[in-house]
Motif scaffolding. Structure first.
Motif, PDB file in Angstrom:
ATOM      1  N   TYR A  65      36.052  27.395  31.964  1.00  0.00           N
ATOM      2  CA  TYR A  65      37.449  27.021  32.181  1.00  0.00           C
ATOM      3  C   TYR A  65      38.128  27.033  30.824  1.00  0.00           C
ATOM      4  O   TYR A  65      37.944  26.117  30.017  1.00  0.00           O
ATOM      5  N   LYS A  66      38.863  28.106  30.533  1.00  0.00           N
ATOM      6  CA  LYS A  66      39.388  28.312  29.184  1.00  0.00           C
ATOM      7  C   LYS A  66      40.911  28.225  29.164  1.00  0.00           C
ATOM      8  O   LYS A  66      41.594  28.938  29.890  1.00  0.00           O
ATOM      9  N   GLN A  67      41.423  27.357  28.296  1.00  0.00           N
ATOM     10  CA  GLN A  67      42.857  27.220  28.158  1.00  0.00           C
ATOM     11  C   GLN A  67      43.414  28.344  27.294  1.00  0.00           C
ATOM     12  O   GLN A  67      42.811  28.744  26.294  1.00  0.00           O
ATOM     13  N   ILE A  68      44.573  28.847  27.673  1.00  0.00           N
ATOM     14  CA  ILE A  68      45.236  29.921  26.932  1.00  0.00           C
ATOM     15  C   ILE A  68      46.521  29.362  26.341  1.00  0.00           C
ATOM     16  O   ILE A  68      47.370  28.837  27.061  1.00  0.00           O
ATOM     17  N   LYS A  69      46.672  29.483  25.022  1.00  0.00           N
ATOM     18  CA  LYS A  69      47.798  28.867  24.325  1.00  0.00           C
ATOM     19  C   LYS A  69      48.696  29.868  23.614  1.00  0.00           C
ATOM     20  O   LYS A  69      49.677  29.472  22.980  1.00  0.00           O
ATOM     21  N   THR A  70      48.358  31.162  23.679  1.00  0.00           N
ATOM     22  CA  THR A  70      49.179  32.172  23.018  1.00  0.00           C
ATOM     23  C   THR A  70      49.020  33.520  23.713  1.00  0.00           C
ATOM     24  O   THR A  70      47.952  33.810  24.284  1.00  0.00           O
ATOM     25  N   THR A  71      50.062  34.320  23.658  1.00  0.00           N
ATOM     26  CA  THR A  71      49.991  35.667  24.229  1.00  0.00           C
ATOM     27  C   THR A  71      49.073  36.565  23.412  1.00  0.00           C
ATOM     28  O   THR A  71      48.688  37.646  23.873  1.00  0.00           O
ATOM     29  N   LYS A  72      48.724  36.117  22.204  1.00  0.00           N
ATOM     30  CA  LYS A  72      47.827  36.915  21.351  1.00  0.00           C
ATOM     31  C   LYS A  72      46.361  36.772  21.776  1.00  0.00           C
ATOM     32  O   LYS A  72      45.508  37.539  21.323  1.00  0.00           O
ATOM     33  N   ASP A  73      46.074  35.807  22.616  1.00  0.00           N
ATOM     34  CA  ASP A  73      44.723  35.643  23.149  1.00  0.00           C
ATOM     35  C   ASP A  73      44.416  36.834  24.058  1.00  0.00           C
ATOM     36  O   ASP A  73      45.178  37.109  24.996  1.00  0.00           O
ATOM     37  N   PRO A  74      43.333  37.581  23.807  1.00  0.00           N
ATOM     38  CA  PRO A  74      42.999  38.738  24.647  1.00  0.00           C
ATOM     39  C   PRO A  74      42.886  38.388  26.132  1.00  0.00           C
ATOM     40  O   PRO A  74      43.165  39.234  26.992  1.00  0.00           O
ATOM     41  N   LEU A  75      42.527  37.152  26.422  1.00  0.00           N
ATOM     42  CA  LEU A  75      42.433  36.744  27.827  1.00  0.00           C
ATOM     43  C   LEU A  75      43.806  36.708  28.489  1.00  0.00           C
ATOM     44  O   LEU A  75      43.920  36.902  29.707  1.00  0.00           O
ATOM     45  N   PHE A  76      44.863  36.479  27.676  1.00  0.00           N
ATOM     46  CA  PHE A  76      46.192  36.422  28.289  1.00  0.00           C
ATOM     47  C   PHE A  76      46.612  37.785  28.824  1.00  0.00           C
ATOM     48  O   PHE A  76      47.250  37.871  29.877  1.00  0.00           O
ATOM     49  N   THR A  77      46.289  38.843  28.118  1.00  0.00           N
ATOM     50  CA  THR A  77      46.621  40.190  28.609  1.00  0.00           C
ATOM     51  C   THR A  77      45.956  40.434  29.960  1.00  0.00           C
ATOM     52  O   THR A  77      46.577  40.951  30.892  1.00  0.00           O
ATOM     53  N   LYS A  78      44.689  40.046  30.074  1.00  0.00           N
ATOM     54  CA  LYS A  78      43.977  40.198  31.345  1.00  0.00           C
ATOM     55  C   LYS A  78      44.618  39.331  32.420  1.00  0.00           C
ATOM     56  O   LYS A  78      44.773  39.759  33.572  1.00  0.00           O
ATOM     57  N   LEU A  79      44.998  38.125  32.032  1.00  0.00           N
ATOM     58  CA  LEU A  79      45.636  37.205  32.974  1.00  0.00           C
ATOM     59  C   LEU A  79      46.963  37.767  33.472  1.00  0.00           C
ATOM     60  O   LEU A  79      47.252  37.751  34.674  1.00  0.00           O
ATOM     61  N   HIS A  80      47.779  38.264  32.555  1.00  0.00           N
ATOM     62  CA  HIS A  80      49.100  38.771  32.926  1.00  0.00           C
ATOM     63  C   HIS A  80      48.981  40.020  33.800  1.00  0.00           C
ATOM     64  O   HIS A  80      49.746  40.187  34.759  1.00  0.00           O
ATOM     65  N   ASN A  81      48.037  40.879  33.484  1.00  0.00           N
ATOM     66  CA  ASN A  81      47.816  42.067  34.324  1.00  0.00           C
ATOM     67  C   ASN A  81      47.391  41.663  35.730  1.00  0.00           C
ATOM     68  O   ASN A  81      47.804  42.279  36.725  1.00  0.00           O
ATOM     69  N   LEU A  82      46.572  40.626  35.822  1.00  0.00           N
ATOM     70  CA  LEU A  82      46.137  40.127  37.126  1.00  0.00           C
ATOM     71  C   LEU A  82      47.320  39.577  37.907  1.00  0.00           C
ATOM     72  O   LEU A  82      47.442  39.801  39.120  1.00  0.00           O
ATOM     73  N   MET A  83      48.208  38.865  37.230  1.00  0.00           N
ATOM     74  CA  MET A  83      49.416  38.356  37.885  1.00  0.00           C
ATOM     75  C   MET A  83      50.242  39.487  38.476  1.00  0.00           C
ATOM     76  O   MET A  83      50.742  39.395  39.602  1.00  0.00           O
ATOM     77  N   LYS A  84      50.392  40.571  37.715  1.00  0.00           N
ATOM     78  CA  LYS A  84      51.200  41.698  38.177  1.00  0.00           C
ATOM     79  C   LYS A  84      50.556  42.420  39.359  1.00  0.00           C
ATOM     80  O   LYS A  84      51.242  43.007  40.191  1.00  0.00           O
ATOM     81  N   GLU A  85      49.221  42.372  39.422  1.00  0.00           N
ATOM     82  CA  GLU A  85      48.513  42.987  40.548  1.00  0.00           C
ATOM     83  C   GLU A  85      48.667  42.164  41.826  1.00  0.00           C
ATOM     84  O   GLU A  85      48.738  42.720  42.926  1.00  0.00           O
ATOM     85  N   VAL A  86      48.725  40.844  41.656  1.00  0.00           N
ATOM     86  CA  VAL A  86      48.684  39.947  42.806  1.00  0.00           C
ATOM     87  C   VAL A  86      50.073  39.566  43.313  1.00  0.00           C
ATOM     88  O   VAL A  86      50.316  39.552  44.530  1.00  0.00           O
ATOM     89  N   PHE A  87      50.996  39.247  42.399  1.00  0.00           N
ATOM     90  CA  PHE A  87      52.285  38.712  42.802  1.00  0.00           C
ATOM     91  C   PHE A  87      53.374  39.784  42.800  1.00  0.00           C
ATOM     92  O   PHE A  87      53.305  40.755  42.036  1.00  0.00           O
ATOM     93  N   PRO A  88      54.412  39.594  43.635  1.00  0.00           N
ATOM     94  CA  PRO A  88      55.561  40.506  43.590  1.00  0.00           C
ATOM     95  C   PRO A  88      56.286  40.349  42.251  1.00  0.00           C
ATOM     96  O   PRO A  88      56.165  39.306  41.593  1.00  0.00           O
ATOM     97  N   PRO A  89      57.037  41.379  41.815  1.00  0.00           N
ATOM     98  CA  PRO A  89      57.669  41.365  40.492  1.00  0.00           C
ATOM     99  C   PRO A  89      58.538  40.146  40.217  1.00  0.00           C
ATOM    100  O   PRO A  89      58.559  39.640  39.087  1.00  0.00           O
ATOM    101  N   GLU A  90      59.256  39.657  41.238  1.00  0.00           N
ATOM    102  CA  GLU A  90      60.159  38.532  41.021  1.00  0.00           C
ATOM    103  C   GLU A  90      59.431  37.221  40.738  1.00  0.00           C
ATOM    104  O   GLU A  90      60.037  36.233  40.351  1.00  0.00           O
ATOM    105  N   GLU A  91      58.104  37.221  40.907  1.00  0.00           N
ATOM    106  CA  GLU A  91      57.320  36.014  40.676  1.00  0.00           C
ATOM    107  C   GLU A  91      56.599  36.026  39.329  1.00  0.00           C
ATOM    108  O   GLU A  91      55.869  35.083  39.010  1.00  0.00           O
TER     109      GLU A  91
END
Length: 223
Positions: free
Chosen positions: A3-29
């Motif tokens: 369970y890893k907290q993300i505190k900056t967009t520079k964290d490589p995990l954030f890129t993976k997280l954001h890509n996952l969001m775009k795959e799952v949620f509609p653009p307006e979300e």
């Protein structure tokens, strides 16, 4: 699983997280990548990834508002079945909230969450992930104890283009069994605070706020 907290967009995990969001949620979300840096550094906004074998397999974002003594689940993503990601995220989130309440001397009264109404959501595939199906997610929240607030809810799109999203309900998980209604002015204050970051809200949202100002209490109904 970690369970890893993300505190900056520079964290490589954030890129993976954001890509996952775009795959799952509609653009307006989905908030734009560059707009995440400031929220991630806000100690009241908590973004955690469930990491399994180096991959982000689950995400939860939540926050607390000390003045109102409430928390809010912004979103939860479960990317793979069969790993127990849902219970893992729920348990870790609860542990973190309990510790935050102690550290900040907050007696939390409950937790808000937006939830799609599966009968109004027609075109969202949620990345084809079965456990993200609106029917499944709604039943999970119901089992956790969430209740639907009895008023027509309007969610301003996170694109900040002034679009009204009307296929969501606002729900609430009372931390005290005696709570079966919420004061309308309390709900109005929470919604106004929560969406303060968005400068371009739809007319329907302002109408909802005006209607809440005319009411005294909001009932909590089964999901």
């Amino acid at each position: 699983m970690e369970y890893k907290q993300i505190k900056t967009t520079k964290d490589p995990l954030f890129t993976k997280l954001h890509n996952l969001m775009k795959e799952v949620f509609p653009p307006e979300e989905v908030l734009e990548f560059d707009l995440w840096e400031v929220p991630l550094q806000d100690p009241s906004i908590r973004v955690f990834a469930a990491v399994h074998e180096g991959e982000v397999v689950g995400v939860t974002e939540y926050r607390y508002i000390k003045e109102l003594r409430v928390a809010m689940t912004d979103f939860t993503i479960i990317a793979k079945e069969g790993l127990g990601i849902g219970p893992f995220l729920a348990e870790k989130r609860q542990e973190d909230l309990i510790q935050l309440a102690k550290d900040n001397q907050i007696d939390l009264i409950g937790m808000f969450a937006e939830i799609y109404d599966p009968y109004r959501v027609k075109n969202h595939s949620f990345g084809g992930i079965k456990v993200m199906d609106p029917f499944v997610r709604r039943e999970v929240l119901s089992h956790l104890g969430y209740k639907r607030l009895d008023f027509p809810y309007v969610h301003p799109a996170w694109t900040n283009e002034g679009e009204a999203v009307t296929d969501l309900d606002l729900s609430f998980l009372p931390f005290k069994k005696t709570i079966d209604t919420l004061k309308a002015d309390f709900v109005q204050e929470f919604i106004t605070t929560y969406y303060e970051i968005l400068s371009n809200k739809p007319a329907a949202w302002h109408s909802m706020i005006a209607d809440l100002n005319k009411r005294e209490e909001i009932s909590l109904l089964p999901l």
